[in-house]
Write a protein that holds these residues in place. Structure first.
Motif, PDB file in Angstrom:
ATOM      1  N   VAL A  17       0.752  -1.085  -0.011  1.00 43.33           N
ATOM      2  CA  VAL A  17       0.128   0.180  -0.074  1.00 43.33           C
ATOM      3  C   VAL A  17       0.804   1.300   0.006  1.00 43.33           C
ATOM      4  CG1 VAL A  17      -1.599   1.142   1.339  1.00 43.33           C
ATOM      5  CG2 VAL A  17      -1.941  -1.112   1.142  1.00 43.33           C
ATOM      6  N   LEU A  18       1.581   1.130   0.787  1.00 46.54           N
ATOM      7  CA  LEU A  18       2.623   2.501   0.928  1.00 46.54           C
ATOM      8  C   LEU A  18       3.402   2.727  -0.420  1.00 46.54           C
ATOM      9  CD1 LEU A  18       3.056   4.369   3.242  1.00 46.54           C
ATOM     10  CD2 LEU A  18       4.991   3.068   4.036  1.00 46.54           C
ATOM     11  N   ALA A  19       3.892   1.681  -1.088  1.00 48.44           N
ATOM     12  CA  ALA A  19       4.497   1.884  -2.389  1.00 48.44           C
ATOM     13  C   ALA A  19       3.550   2.514  -3.253  1.00 48.44           C
ATOM     14  CB  ALA A  19       5.090   0.508  -2.868  1.00 48.44           C
ATOM     15  N   LEU A  20       2.406   2.137  -3.180  1.00 49.09           N
ATOM     16  CA  LEU A  20       1.468   2.768  -4.402  1.00 49.09           C
ATOM     17  C   LEU A  20       0.982   4.275  -4.040  1.00 49.09           C
ATOM     18  CD1 LEU A  20      -0.752  -0.271  -4.914  1.00 49.09           C
ATOM     19  CD2 LEU A  20       0.856   0.890  -6.522  1.00 49.09           C
ATOM     20  N   VAL A  21       0.723   4.668  -2.601  1.00 53.71           N
ATOM     21  CA  VAL A  21       0.121   5.851  -2.160  1.00 53.71           C
ATOM     22  C   VAL A  21       1.227   6.896  -1.620  1.00 53.71           C
ATOM     23  CG1 VAL A  21      -2.016   4.861  -2.371  1.00 53.71           C
ATOM     24  CG2 VAL A  21      -0.796   5.031  -0.118  1.00 53.71           C
ATOM     25  N   ALA A  22       2.345   6.227  -1.083  1.00 49.31           N
ATOM     26  CA  ALA A  22       3.314   7.058  -0.570  1.00 49.31           C
ATOM     27  C   ALA A  22       2.745   7.844   0.695  1.00 49.31           C
ATOM     28  CB  ALA A  22       4.065   8.158  -1.673  1.00 49.31           C
ATOM     29  N   GLY A  23       1.871   7.337   1.520  1.00 58.71           N
ATOM     30  CA  GLY A  23       1.740   7.905   2.859  1.00 58.71           C
ATOM     31  C   GLY A  23       0.457   8.550   2.776  1.00 58.71           C
ATOM     32  N   ARG A  24      -0.324   8.579   1.408  1.00 56.06           N
ATOM     33  CA  ARG A  24      -1.523   9.405   1.335  1.00 56.06           C
ATOM     34  C   ARG A  24      -2.714   8.490   1.627  1.00 56.06           C
ATOM     35  NH1 ARG A  24       1.822  10.555  -3.074  1.00 56.06           N
ATOM     36  NH2 ARG A  24       0.552   9.135  -4.177  1.00 56.06           N
ATOM     37  N   TYR A  26      -5.900   8.584   4.457  1.00 52.54           N
ATOM     38  CA  TYR A  26      -6.462   9.617   5.001  1.00 52.54           C
ATOM     39  C   TYR A  26      -8.011   9.115   5.682  1.00 52.54           C
ATOM     40  CZ  TYR A  26      -3.752  12.506   1.934  1.00 52.54           C
ATOM     41  OH  TYR A  26      -2.743  13.192   1.128  1.00 52.54           O
ATOM     42  N   PRO A  27      -8.274   9.638   6.963  1.00 51.35           N
ATOM     43  CA  PRO A  27      -9.436   9.438   7.549  1.00 51.35           C
ATOM     44  C   PRO A  27     -10.563  10.106   6.825  1.00 51.35           C
ATOM     45  CG  PRO A  27      -8.264  10.808   8.891  1.00 51.35           C
ATOM     46  CD  PRO A  27      -7.529  10.606   7.866  1.00 51.35           C
ATOM     47  N   GLN A  28     -11.534   9.483   6.299  1.00 50.83           N
ATOM     48  CA  GLN A  28     -13.182  10.146   5.832  1.00 50.83           C
ATOM     49  C   GLN A  28     -13.201  10.659   4.462  1.00 50.83           C
ATOM     50  OE1 GLN A  28     -15.561  11.716   8.785  1.00 50.83           O
ATOM     51  NE2 GLN A  28     -15.317   9.896  10.032  1.00 50.83           N
ATOM     52  N   LYS A  29     -11.901  11.852   4.217  1.00 51.20           N
ATOM     53  CA  LYS A  29     -11.861  12.376   2.981  1.00 51.20           C
ATOM     54  C   LYS A  29     -10.324  12.744   2.422  1.00 51.20           C
ATOM     55  CE  LYS A  29     -12.939  17.001   4.499  1.00 51.20           C
ATOM     56  NZ  LYS A  29     -13.692  17.947   4.445  1.00 51.20           N
ATOM     57  N   ILE A  30     -10.261  12.813   1.360  1.00 48.60           N
ATOM     58  CA  ILE A  30      -8.970  13.355   0.893  1.00 48.60           C
ATOM     59  C   ILE A  30      -9.027  14.948   1.086  1.00 48.60           C
ATOM     60  CG2 ILE A  30      -7.294  13.733  -1.117  1.00 48.60           C
ATOM     61  CD1 ILE A  30      -8.602  11.184  -2.397  1.00 48.60           C
ATOM     62  N   PRO A  31      -7.690  15.425   1.662  1.00 44.11           N
ATOM     63  CA  PRO A  31      -7.828  16.988   1.714  1.00 44.11           C
ATOM     64  C   PRO A  31      -7.819  17.717   0.475  1.00 44.11           C
ATOM     65  CG  PRO A  31      -6.013  15.733   2.870  1.00 44.11           C
ATOM     66  CD  PRO A  31      -6.712  14.792   2.306  1.00 44.11           C
ATOM     67  N   GLN A  32      -8.403  18.921   0.456  1.00 40.21           N
ATOM     68  CA  GLN A  32      -8.593  19.706  -0.806  1.00 40.21           C
ATOM     69  C   GLN A  32      -7.311  19.932  -1.433  1.00 40.21           C
ATOM     70  OE1 GLN A  32     -10.732  23.300  -0.412  1.00 40.21           O
ATOM     71  NE2 GLN A  32     -10.545  24.051  -2.343  1.00 40.21           N
ATOM     72  N   GLY A  33      -7.110  19.621  -2.640  1.00 39.57           N
ATOM     73  CA  GLY A  33      -5.919  19.519  -3.483  1.00 39.57           C
ATOM     74  C   GLY A  33      -4.898  18.484  -3.300  1.00 39.57           C
ATOM     75  N   ALA A  35      -2.956  15.003  -3.440  1.00 36.64           N
ATOM     76  CA  ALA A  35      -2.436  14.137  -4.455  1.00 36.64           C
ATOM     77  C   ALA A  35      -3.162  12.789  -4.617  1.00 36.64           C
ATOM     78  CB  ALA A  35      -0.752  14.114  -4.581  1.00 36.64           C
ATOM     79  N   LEU A  36      -2.956  12.120  -5.906  1.00 29.94           N
ATOM     80  CA  LEU A  36      -3.561  10.919  -6.089  1.00 29.94           C
ATOM     81  C   LEU A  36      -2.301  10.092  -6.769  1.00 29.94           C
ATOM     82  CD1 LEU A  36      -6.878  11.651  -7.640  1.00 29.94           C
ATOM     83  CD2 LEU A  36      -6.496  11.128  -5.150  1.00 29.94           C
ATOM     84  N   PRO A  37      -2.527   8.762  -6.337  1.00 31.03           N
ATOM     85  CA  PRO A  37      -3.725   7.995  -5.820  1.00 31.03           C
ATOM     86  C   PRO A  37      -3.358   8.244  -4.317  1.00 31.03           C
ATOM     87  CG  PRO A  37      -1.618   6.646  -6.481  1.00 31.03           C
ATOM     88  CD  PRO A  37      -1.347   7.975  -6.935  1.00 31.03           C
ATOM     89  N   ALA A  38      -4.635   7.791  -3.570  1.00 33.80           N
ATOM     90  CA  ALA A  38      -4.623   7.975  -2.310  1.00 33.80           C
ATOM     91  C   ALA A  38      -5.598   6.766  -1.898  1.00 33.80           C
ATOM     92  CB  ALA A  38      -5.207   9.370  -1.898  1.00 33.80           C
ATOM     93  N   VAL A  39      -5.600   6.651  -0.398  1.00 33.73           N
ATOM     94  CA  VAL A  39      -6.424   5.769   0.263  1.00 33.73           C
ATOM     95  C   VAL A  39      -7.411   6.548   1.483  1.00 33.73           C
ATOM     96  CG1 VAL A  39      -6.748   3.822   1.852  1.00 33.73           C
ATOM     97  CG2 VAL A  39      -5.358   3.712  -0.260  1.00 33.73           C
ATOM     98  N   VAL A  40      -8.537   6.333   1.407  1.00 33.53           N
ATOM     99  CA  VAL A  40      -9.425   6.782   2.413  1.00 33.53           C
ATOM    100  C   VAL A  40     -10.189   5.939   3.070  1.00 33.53           C
ATOM    101  CG1 VAL A  40     -11.646   8.265   2.812  1.00 33.53           C
ATOM    102  CG2 VAL A  40      -9.962   8.943   1.132  1.00 33.53           C
ATOM    103  N   SER A  69     -10.190   3.519  -2.621  1.00 35.25           N
ATOM    104  CA  SER A  69      -8.824   3.800  -3.307  1.00 35.25           C
ATOM    105  C   SER A  69      -9.388   4.855  -4.379  1.00 35.25           C
ATOM    106  CB  SER A  69      -8.205   2.748  -3.873  1.00 35.25           C
ATOM    107  OG  SER A  69      -9.141   1.816  -4.527  1.00 35.25           O
ATOM    108  N   TYR A  70      -8.484   6.062  -4.471  1.00 39.80           N
ATOM    109  CA  TYR A  70      -8.703   6.837  -5.642  1.00 39.80           C
ATOM    110  C   TYR A  70      -7.392   7.071  -6.272  1.00 39.80           C
ATOM    111  CZ  TYR A  70     -12.637   8.301  -2.820  1.00 39.80           C
ATOM    112  OH  TYR A  70     -14.014   8.202  -2.090  1.00 39.80           O
ATOM    113  N   ALA A  71      -7.828   7.252  -7.520  1.00 46.35           N
ATOM    114  CA  ALA A  71      -6.500   7.448  -8.452  1.00 46.35           C
ATOM    115  C   ALA A  71      -7.092   8.407  -9.699  1.00 46.35           C
ATOM    116  CB  ALA A  71      -5.844   6.213  -8.908  1.00 46.35           C
TER     117      ALA A  71
END
Length: 84
Positions: A17-24, A26-33, A35-40, A69-71
């Protein structure tokens, strides 16, 4: 440690997971602006385990969790799902 904190700790500890999202992660929602990919992630329900004497002394609970997962591309988000 709350259920949400435990979920985040598990996701951060997962190298795939960390390799794909580099620490992104988040709980509940992605912060405005953000970066993707991310996990919520979010805890949908958290019901304490009860016993005949009331709440269990082991502090166990039955939880339902949603992880999204978002991308920018579907394939990227789809590849992230099995890692999660």
């Amino acid at each position: 440690m709350t259920t949400g904190e435990a979920i985040r700790a598990e996701l951060v500890a997962n190298a795939a997971v960390l390799a794909l999202v580099a620490g992104r992660i988040y709980p509940q929602k992605i912060p405005q602006g953000g970066a993707l990919p991310a996990v919520v992630y979010q805890v949908v329900s958290d019901v304490p385990e009860n016993s005949f004497t009331g709440v269990s002394s082991t502090n166990l609970s039955e939880c339902r969790v949603q992880v999204d997962s978002y991308a920018m591309q579907y394939l990227t988000a789809h590849e992230l799902a099995p890692a999660v």
